[in-house]
Design an enzyme around this catalytic site. Structure first.
Site, PDB file in Angstrom:
ATOM      1  N   MET A  30      61.471  58.944  80.121  1.00  0.00           N
ATOM      2  CA  MET A  30      62.645  58.295  79.534  1.00  0.00           C
ATOM      3  C   MET A  30      63.499  59.355  78.827  1.00  0.00           C
ATOM      4  O   MET A  30      64.296  59.036  77.948  1.00  0.00           O
ATOM      5  CB  MET A  30      62.217  57.187  78.577  1.00  0.00           C
ATOM      6  CG  MET A  30      61.448  56.085  79.327  1.00  0.00           C
ATOM      7  SD  MET A  30      61.562  54.461  78.579  1.00  0.00           S
ATOM      8  CE  MET A  30      60.767  54.739  77.029  1.00  0.00           C
ATOM      9  N   HIS A  37      55.942  66.729  78.186  1.00  0.00           N
ATOM     10  CA  HIS A  37      56.492  66.453  79.529  1.00  0.00           C
ATOM     11  C   HIS A  37      56.381  67.701  80.409  1.00  0.00           C
ATOM     12  O   HIS A  37      56.078  67.607  81.606  1.00  0.00           O
ATOM     13  CB  HIS A  37      57.973  66.062  79.436  1.00  0.00           C
ATOM     14  CG  HIS A  37      58.222  64.737  78.794  1.00  0.00           C
ATOM     15  ND1 HIS A  37      58.870  64.610  77.595  1.00  0.00           N
ATOM     16  CD2 HIS A  37      57.916  63.471  79.188  1.00  0.00           C
ATOM     17  CE1 HIS A  37      58.967  63.329  77.270  1.00  0.00           C
ATOM     18  NE2 HIS A  37      58.394  62.613  78.216  1.00  0.00           N
TER      19      HIS A  37
HETATM   20  O1  PAF Z   1      56.005  56.664  79.419  1.00  0.00           O
HETATM   21  C1  PAF Z   1      57.228  56.545  79.585  1.00  0.00           C
HETATM   22  O2  PAF Z   1      58.028  57.401  79.216  1.00  0.00           O
HETATM   23  C2  PAF Z   1      57.760  55.300  80.283  1.00  0.00           C
HETATM   24  O3  PAF Z   1      57.002  54.194  79.957  1.00  0.00           O
HETATM   25  C3  PAF Z   1      57.858  55.471  81.809  1.00  0.00           C
HETATM   26  C4  PAF Z   1      56.496  55.699  82.435  1.00  0.00           C
HETATM   27  C5  PAF Z   1      58.772  56.637  82.144  1.00  0.00           C
HETATM   28  C6  PAF Z   1      58.452  54.207  82.433  1.00  0.00           C
HETATM   29  O4  PAF Z   1      59.732  53.951  81.952  1.00  0.00           O
END
Ligand code: PAF
Length: 288
Positions: A30, A37
């Site tokens: 998101m 990440h």
């Molecule tokens: O973990 C997240 O950032 C969100 O829940 C995801 C997996 C991108 C789904 O919108």
């Protein structure tokens, strides 16, 4: 770095890459990217030729309008951060709500063998229908060989594995361990919203989990839960929403643990959700 806003253009591009023999890893996010990440992207790049990173604040998984509005949106900075990992092997897909949902922003309804009713499912109404909806759509658009998810959202990871199993989706789900700041706070996009005093106290969450893990070798789940509740009662800056020791397979709270938790197949994990001001933080730890 290639960037796409439109699902048709992305799908066409991925088809060409696959026809050329490339394997595709996928990291759904998101946005408001952080080093957690990047560890998912790096693992994806080690195991695939190309990694698609989606950046989409999915409205259907928020049960709280204010949380959705305040969710950090930093696409340009996200792209710069991704470039530090690779400039030519990462594709960014940053769609609009309309590209994903058309004119109706609505979740589908899913069942995940009961996993959806526990913890986050109980406290965030409709959350996992929203997650199931977006992940299924993204998998259809990106058609990845493998997709990478952090264990910070452990329940989400288990639910996505269940989604793949129940819907026979041809993608391998890879769970990746939690990335922490030096003081132990689990990395999260929401951390940027913490006030300085809440940021300072937030490592208490992980420290409490580690102590809970030690205590669980000799004490019952109830005794450990009572101890955790007491710790947070004494900490005015943090408000405990839940602390639950659960069975990893079912995510149901553990009532009776076995005599020697280190000598059995049953896996236990402690899960916690805490408010630091208006920022909701979650974390978890394996107990055996
Ligand atoms: O973990 C997240 O950032 C969100 O829940 C995801 C997996 C991108 C789904 O919108």
């Amino acid at each position: 770095m290639e960037k796409f806003k439109n699902k048709k253009d992305l799908s066409t591009h991925v088809k060409v890459l696959k026809a050329q023999g490339s394997t595709i890893g996928f990291v759904p996010t998101m946005g408001a990217l952080h080093f957690g990440h990047l560890t998912l992207v790096t693992k994806g790049l080690r195991e695939n030729d190309i990694v698609v990173v989606s950046v989409f604040v999915n409205p259907t998984q928020f049960d709280n309008e204010e949380d959705l509005v305040k969710y950090p949106r930093t696409l340009e900075a996200d792209i710069e951060l991704l470039k530090t990992v690779s400039k030519d092997k990462i594709i960014v897909y940053a769609p609009s709500d309309k590209d994903i949902y058309g004119n109706t922003i609505e979740s589908e309804v899913f069942t995940f063998d009961g996993l959806e009713f526990e913890m986050e499912g109980a406290f965030r109404h409709g959350h996992f229908d929203g997650v199931g909806t977006i992940i299924k759509r993204l998998f259809e658009i990106v058609t990845p060989d493998a997709a990478y998810f952090g264990e910070k959202d452990f329940q989400q990871l288990q639910i996505i594995k269940k989604l793949v199993e129940l819907h026979h989706l041809p993608v391998k789900i890879v769970g990746c361990s939690i990335h922490r700041a030096e003081d132990g706070l689990a990395m999260s996009s929401r951390n940027t919203r913490l006030s300085p005093e809440h940021r300072e106290i937030a490592p208490t969450i992980y420290n409490t989990l580690k102590s809970a893990k030690d205590k669980f070798s000799t004490k019952s789940a109830k005794e450990v839960s009572d101890w955790v509740t007491k710790q947070f009662r004494e900490q005015p800056l943090l408000e405990l929403e839940y602390f639950i020791i659960a069975d990893v397979a079912t995510l149901k709270p553990v009532k009776q643990k076995s005599l020697d938790i280190h000598k059995e197949n049953r896996k236990y994990r402690a899960f916690i959700a805490v408010y630091a001001g208006d920022v909701r933080l979650i974390d978890n730890i394996a107990l055996n």
